[in-house]
Design a protein around this motif. Structure first.
Motif, PDB file in Angstrom:
ATOM      1  N   CYS A   1       0.845  -1.190   0.000  1.00  0.00           N
ATOM      2  CA  CYS A   1       0.000   0.000   0.000  1.00  0.00           C
ATOM      3  C   CYS A   1       0.877   1.236   0.000  1.00  0.00           C
ATOM      4  O   CYS A   1       1.992   1.211   0.467  1.00  0.00           O
ATOM      5  N   SER A   2       0.324   2.304  -0.547  1.00  0.00           N
ATOM      6  CA  SER A   2       1.050   3.572  -0.473  1.00  0.00           C
ATOM      7  C   SER A   2       0.110   4.579   0.151  1.00  0.00           C
ATOM      8  O   SER A   2      -0.475   4.284   1.173  1.00  0.00           O
ATOM      9  N   GLY A   3      -0.006   5.684  -0.458  1.00  0.00           N
ATOM     10  CA  GLY A   3      -0.923   6.674   0.118  1.00  0.00           C
ATOM     11  C   GLY A   3      -0.507   7.012   1.544  1.00  0.00           C
ATOM     12  O   GLY A   3       0.671   7.202   1.832  1.00  0.00           O
ATOM     13  N   PRO A   4      -1.462   7.040   2.467  1.00  0.00           N
ATOM     14  CA  PRO A   4      -1.184   7.474   3.831  1.00  0.00           C
ATOM     15  C   PRO A   4      -0.153   6.615   4.541  1.00  0.00           C
ATOM     16  O   PRO A   4       0.555   7.113   5.419  1.00  0.00           O
ATOM     17  N   THR A   5      -0.046   5.330   4.173  1.00  0.00           N
ATOM     18  CA  THR A   5       0.931   4.493   4.868  1.00  0.00           C
ATOM     19  C   THR A   5       2.350   4.986   4.615  1.00  0.00           C
ATOM     20  O   THR A   5       3.267   4.648   5.358  1.00  0.00           O
ATOM     21  N   ILE A   6       2.530   5.777   3.589  1.00  0.00           N
ATOM     22  CA  ILE A   6       3.858   6.324   3.304  1.00  0.00           C
ATOM     23  C   ILE A   6       4.381   7.101   4.500  1.00  0.00           C
ATOM     24  O   ILE A   6       5.561   7.009   4.863  1.00  0.00           O
ATOM     25  N   VAL A   7       3.502   7.842   5.109  1.00  0.00           N
ATOM     26  CA  VAL A   7       3.928   8.684   6.232  1.00  0.00           C
ATOM     27  C   VAL A   7       4.435   7.819   7.377  1.00  0.00           C
ATOM     28  O   VAL A   7       5.497   8.065   7.963  1.00  0.00           O
ATOM     29  N   GLU A   8       3.657   6.752   7.647  1.00  0.00           N
ATOM     30  CA  GLU A   8       4.038   5.830   8.727  1.00  0.00           C
ATOM     31  C   GLU A   8       5.358   5.152   8.404  1.00  0.00           C
ATOM     32  O   GLU A   8       6.255   5.018   9.232  1.00  0.00           O
ATOM     33  N   ASP A   9       5.433   4.695   7.166  1.00  0.00           N
ATOM     34  CA  ASP A   9       6.621   4.011   6.678  1.00  0.00           C
ATOM     35  C   ASP A   9       7.853   4.896   6.829  1.00  0.00           C
ATOM     36  O   ASP A   9       8.912   4.470   7.311  1.00  0.00           O
ATOM     37  N   LEU A  10       7.729   6.151   6.405  1.00  0.00           N
ATOM     38  CA  LEU A  10       8.849   7.078   6.487  1.00  0.00           C
ATOM     39  C   LEU A  10       9.298   7.260   7.921  1.00  0.00           C
ATOM     40  O   LEU A  10      10.502   7.288   8.209  1.00  0.00           O
ATOM     41  N   ALA A  11       8.322   7.340   8.818  1.00  0.00           N
ATOM     42  CA  ALA A  11       8.692   7.541  10.214  1.00  0.00           C
ATOM     43  C   ALA A  11       9.578   6.403  10.696  1.00  0.00           C
ATOM     44  O   ALA A  11      10.595   6.614  11.358  1.00  0.00           O
ATOM     45  N   GLU A  12       9.189   5.164  10.332  1.00  0.00           N
ATOM     46  CA  GLU A  12       9.994   4.014  10.745  1.00  0.00           C
ATOM     47  C   GLU A  12      11.386   4.078  10.139  1.00  0.00           C
ATOM     48  O   GLU A  12      12.390   3.839  10.800  1.00  0.00           O
ATOM     49  N   LEU A  13      11.434   4.406   8.845  1.00  0.00           N
ATOM     50  CA  LEU A  13      12.728   4.433   8.165  1.00  0.00           C
ATOM     51  C   LEU A  13      13.633   5.508   8.759  1.00  0.00           C
ATOM     52  O   LEU A  13      14.835   5.290   8.961  1.00  0.00           O
ATOM     53  N   VAL A  14      13.062   6.659   9.022  1.00  0.00           N
ATOM     54  CA  VAL A  14      13.865   7.747   9.561  1.00  0.00           C
ATOM     55  C   VAL A  14      14.397   7.365  10.942  1.00  0.00           C
ATOM     56  O   VAL A  14      15.576   7.596  11.256  1.00  0.00           O
ATOM     57  N   ALA A  15      13.518   6.771  11.754  1.00  0.00           N
ATOM     58  CA  ALA A  15      13.957   6.359  13.082  1.00  0.00           C
ATOM     59  C   ALA A  15      15.117   5.383  12.981  1.00  0.00           C
ATOM     60  O   ALA A  15      16.121   5.495  13.700  1.00  0.00           O
ATOM     61  N   ALA A  16      14.997   4.425  12.073  1.00  0.00           N
ATOM     62  CA  ALA A  16      16.074   3.439  11.911  1.00  0.00           C
ATOM     63  C   ALA A  16      17.358   4.117  11.439  1.00  0.00           C
ATOM     64  O   ALA A  16      18.446   3.842  11.939  1.00  0.00           O
ATOM     65  N   ARG A  17      17.213   5.010  10.474  1.00  0.00           N
ATOM     66  CA  ARG A  17      18.397   5.692   9.954  1.00  0.00           C
ATOM     67  C   ARG A  17      19.093   6.476  11.049  1.00  0.00           C
ATOM     68  O   ARG A  17      20.322   6.419  11.199  1.00  0.00           O
ATOM     69  N   ASP A  18      18.310   7.208  11.814  1.00  0.00           N
ATOM     70  CA  ASP A  18      18.916   8.022  12.870  1.00  0.00           C
ATOM     71  C   ASP A  18      19.604   7.142  13.901  1.00  0.00           C
ATOM     72  O   ASP A  18      20.691   7.470  14.394  1.00  0.00           O
ATOM     73  N   SER A  19      18.981   5.992  14.239  1.00  0.00           N
ATOM     74  CA  SER A  19      19.633   5.069  15.181  1.00  0.00           C
ATOM     75  C   SER A  19      20.965   4.604  14.636  1.00  0.00           C
ATOM     76  O   SER A  19      21.979   4.581  15.335  1.00  0.00           O
ATOM     77  N   LEU A  20      20.958   4.214  13.365  1.00  0.00           N
ATOM     78  CA  LEU A  20      22.188   3.696  12.769  1.00  0.00           C
ATOM     79  C   LEU A  20      23.272   4.760  12.749  1.00  0.00           C
ATOM     80  O   LEU A  20      24.431   4.482  13.047  1.00  0.00           O
TER      81      LEU A  20
END
Lengths: 262, 290, 325
Positions: free
Chosen positions: B261-280
């Motif tokens: 799915c895309s649409g609104p889930t993109i926002v959620e997805d991005l949040a997870e990715l950003v959190a992971a990136r920042d942790s790394l």
């Protein structure tokens, strides 16, 4: 080598559904003789033989080997003491003759060494004159040849008793006599041979003793000339028959004239 | 006989209704009985119209494993995506996807119900175009633009800060499926600052990736598919493969709805990715400091 | 005729060579002194991915070859095979049902045991439908019926599955493959397969005796009822555990005994162990081939086996058509 063995049935009854195929049959067989069990279709011959071989369970009565109940014997031991030649010559796989004959040694498991087994198979094939086909595939043999091979399988088991269900069916006269001679020589060696047979004349010729079954009961039991009287044959088979003496040949023959008029 | 008569009467009634509806379409009133047949479209729909205008969403919308709007869908009517249910709702707009059963779609056509067909979007612009198209159809362009702005804003905010090092990531979902190039997931990953391992091996769209490739070059971030509670079969178990457990990669759960799915889930997805990136990044900096 | 002396060593050498090939071949090129270098990645690939895949190829291939030879011996028909007679499908149904009822997650062994249960029920149903004296036609029809039942059950589960993507996953699993299996899969399935193989091998005498038909076998002291249970359990274990791990890989049990029969002879017991080793050879070879074929994605092993086996089955049935009824 004298095998002193007796195989007897006492009060044997066998029911299938509503039909009573055997009705309180009692008879004792001794080793060292060929006994032919005769009777019209449906008389119970194959059923009797099946019970004696331990393949069918009677509804009533018992089968005893040397005085002990047959069902008490473990299946392997029973198979070593009593060999059974089924009526239908089934061979499921195109195996070699030597392989098929060797199947007769299956009941021996580890009791016999490989050398013993091979020797028994060799002897059996010699006696049946099938050794020359040792490597041939069974399915390439003719009916008569295959019958000899199946008999060799039975003989390879070296059992005291040989029970054969219609061993001559479908064989031409020469092969019939060949098989009959073999069975007679086995009896002469001391084995007990009991066979069911349709052909009255052949039975009269080869059997030491004849047992006639009619509607599940024994109606005659004795030497062929004594048991196969014209009166019995008229009653059991509905045929007119007569014993003839062919002077040059020796043993009398039975000649069947036709159906009973009445 | 009577059953046949009833069915034909029903068809006539529906045809009449839809004809009447089309006759009224001259001034284009906004649809007020909207039916969505796909959980991804459901998620977009609930952002664009109030609940009263939704006649039904798909039954998957209530499943938290596959739907982003499970709690909201609890209060919405649902269908099991059969033509019968859809017809009974007398919809004035039906949103369907390529995953909707072909027979159902044919049945809708036969009965005269128009539906709008949507494909799985393969890029963010495609997803955005879908949102705009749905907004147009439901007569709420403003809400559509707001959602688009939210998504595009989230992407901009998520972009890798200049000078920050790029990382690698890979998706490993049930059945060994990954998101290769030409997927929304790939685009998001790249925007956040992750190079997609699958794309490097030339894998496109949603295809299986041999585990060997992931083990050979372990990515910084491994997005592992989630397993429903009752799973036991190989496609599900493979995400728990022993070989994965030994990888030095950071592991995050990647729900299937992010993949498709895309649409609104993109926002959620991005949040997870950003959190992971920042942790790394934080871990790397801590290591460098020692 | 006894097994030619060169056959078993040749088959064993083939197994070793193909196992080595299976370990060596894959998308990543491994360095051959991977042991010497402390290369954790290569070791992981080797030990956790290549090795289980190769060993499962041996174990599952042997299982399927053995099951085919045993079924043919018992049913006295060269067309018998766990796949063609629906036993593999029933194993798949057992596995899928354990997922559906939510018990598969309780313990990793539940799934393979469910596959075993499905396969055992399939064998017993087969014996019930076809009996021991069934003609080829009856046997094949029984297989069709069992497969139909199994596939209907699986389709039912697929249609009731909560996830919209589960259907695709289950279908792909069913097509049969060894890719990306783990040592856990090996550890779960091997004991079950070994126990099943022992049960099957214990029926050697009975299978030979059945050459003379049912009556003949019983007259040789064989307990056919016990044989039936032993084979239902043995084949059930062997096929069920294999299917639970790899999905349905068909036709191995059909092709291998058929190819070996001219070499080993038609005596059923003589075919058992050679068919097991031959089965390992066939599955390993197939699994190597799918990795050597050009193209992006690997072809599924089950698909390749079907592409080889189905025409083989057709040709076999055609050559036997006069004996079918």
């Amino acid at each position: 080598m004298k095998i002193d063995s007796s195989l007897s049935v006492a009060g044997l009854s066998f029911e299938r559904g509503e039909r009573r195929i055997l009705d309180a049959v009692s008879v004792q067989f001794e080793s060292g003789a060929v006994t032919a069990v005769l009777g019209p279709n449906g008389a119970g011959k194959s059923t009797l033989l099946g019970c004696m071989a331990g393949l069918l369970r009677p509804s009533l009565g018992s089968v005893d080997l040397d005085g002990k109940p047959l069902i008490a014997l473990p299946a392997d031991e029973r198979a070593r003491r009593i060999a059974f030649l089924p009526q239908i010559p089934e061979v499921s796989w195109p195996v070699e003759v030597a392989t098929l004959v060797a199947l007769g040694r299956i009941p021996f498991r580890r009791l016999a060494s490989d050398a013993d087994n091979e020797a028994a198979v060799r002897r059996a094939m010699q006696v049946t004159h099938t050794a020359q086909w040792s490597q041939r595939t069974v399915t390439t043999l003719s009916g008569g040849e295959r019958a000899r091979v199946l008999l060799a399988r039975v003989i390879a088991g070296e059992s005291d008793w040989i029970l054969a269900d219609e061993p001559f069916a479908g064989l031409d006269p020469a092969h019939q006599f060949e098989a009959a001679d073999l069975l007679r020589s086995l009896a002469a060696q001391g084995h007990g041979v009991v066979l069911t047979i349709h052909d009255l004349a052949l039975a009269a010729r080869i059997a030491d003793r004849v047992v006639i079954l009619h509607r599940g009961r024994i109606v005659a039991d004795g030497e062929p000339e004594a048991a196969l009287t014209p009166a019995t044959l008229r009653e059991v088979y509905g045929i007119e028959a007569q014993w003839l003496s062919v002077r040059e040949r020796g043993a009398p023959l039975i000649a069947i004239h036709g159906r009973h008029a009445g | 006989m009577p059953r046949f008569a009833y069915a034909s009467w029903l068809c006539v009634a529906v045809l009449a209704a839809s004809t009447a509806a089309r006759a009224d379409e001259a001034p284009h009133p906004a649809p007020s009985r909207i039916v969505s047949l796909n959980q991804c479209l459901d998620a977009i729909l609930v952002e664009l119209v109030p609940a009263q205008r939704i006649a039904a969403v798909s039954h998957y919308a209530r499943d938290p494993l596959v739907s982003a709007i499970a709690d909201r869908a609890a209060h919405l009517p649902i269908t099991y995506e059969t033509a019968e249910e859809i017809v009974a709702l007398r919809p004035d707009l039906v949103l369907a996807s390529r995953h909707s059963a072909i027979a159902t779609r044919s049945a809708l056509r036969r009965v005269g119900i128009q539906y709008e067909l949507f494909e799985v979007p393969f890029s963010v612009p495609e997803s955005v175009a879908q949102i705009r198209r749905i907004a147009e159809l439901v007569g709420n362009r403003a809400a559509g633009e707001a959602l688009v702005a939210k998504i595009e804003g989230a992407i901009e905010a998520a972009r890798l800060p200049t000078g920050a090092p790029r990382l690698t990531a890979a998706v490993y979902g049930t059945g060994g499926l990954t998101a290769g190039s030409n997927t929304v997931t790939d685009e998001l990953m790249r925007a956040v600052g992750f190079d997609n391992l699958a794309a490097r091996y030339g894998i496109e769209l949603h295809m299986p990736i041999p585990l060997e490739l992931i083990v050979a070059q372990p990515p910084d971030l491994l997005l592992v598919g989630d397993i429903p509670a009752a799973a036991g079969m190989q496609p599900a178990r493979v995400v728990q493969h022993r070989a994965l457990r030994k990888l030095p990669s950071m592991r995050r759960t990647f729900p299937a709805r992010f993949m498709y799915c895309s649409g609104p889930t993109i926002v959620e997805d991005l949040a997870e990715l950003v959190a992971a990136r920042d942790s790394l990044h934080a871990i790397a900096q801590a290591r460098a400091a020692r | 005729m006894s097994t030619p002396r060169w056959l078993m060593p040749t088959l064993l050498i083939l197994v070793l060579v193909l196992t080595a090939a299976s370990i060596a071949i894959g998308r990543i090129v491994l360095d051959w002194n991977v042991w010497l270098e402390q290369d954790a990645i290569s070791r992981t690939i080797l030990l956790e991915l290549r090795l289980p895949r190769a060993l499962l190829g041996v174990v599952i291939g042997a299982a399927l070859g053995l099951a085919g030879a045993a079924m043919q011996g018992y049913l006295r028909n060269p067309l018998a095979d766990p796949g063609t007679l629906g036993v593999s499908s029933m194993a798949a149904l057992g596995a899928v049902l354990s997922i559906f009822f939510g018990v598969a997650g309780l313990h990793p062994s539940v799934l393979p045991l469910s596959g075993v249960a499905g396969a055992m029920i399939g064998m017993l149903a087969l014996f019930l439908l076809a009996g021991r004296t069934a003609s080829t036609l009856t046997l094949v029809l029984s297989g069709v019926i069992l497969s139909a039942i199994a596939i209907a059950g699986i389709a039912l589960v697929l249609s009731l599955s909560p996830s919209p993507w589960a259907a695709g996953e289950i279908v792909r699993w069913m097509l049969g493959a060894l890719a990306d299996r783990s040592l856990d899969d090996l550890a779960l399935s091997t004991p079950l397969i070994v126990v099943g193989a022992i049960l099957i091998l214990n029926s050697r005498r009975a299978l030979d005796a059945l050459t003379l038909g049912e009556t003949g076998a019983r007259s040789l002291g064989i307990d056919l009822g016990r044989t039936q249970l032993q084979l239902a359990s043995g084949v059930g274990l062997v096929v069920g555990a294999s299917v639970a791990v790899s999905g349905i890989i068909g036709f191995v049990g059909l092709v291998v005994p058929h190819l070996l029969r001219p070499l080993v002879g038609a005596r059923p017991a003589a075919l058992l162990i050679p068919s097991a080793i031959g089965g390992a050879v066939l599955v390993l070879a197939g699994d190597v081939v799918v990795r050597l074929l050009p193209g992006g994605s690997e072809l599924q092993l089950g698909v390749v086996m079907s592409l080889i086996g189905a025409p083989f089955f057709f040709a076999l049935l055609y050559s036997m058509r006069r004996q079918v009824t």
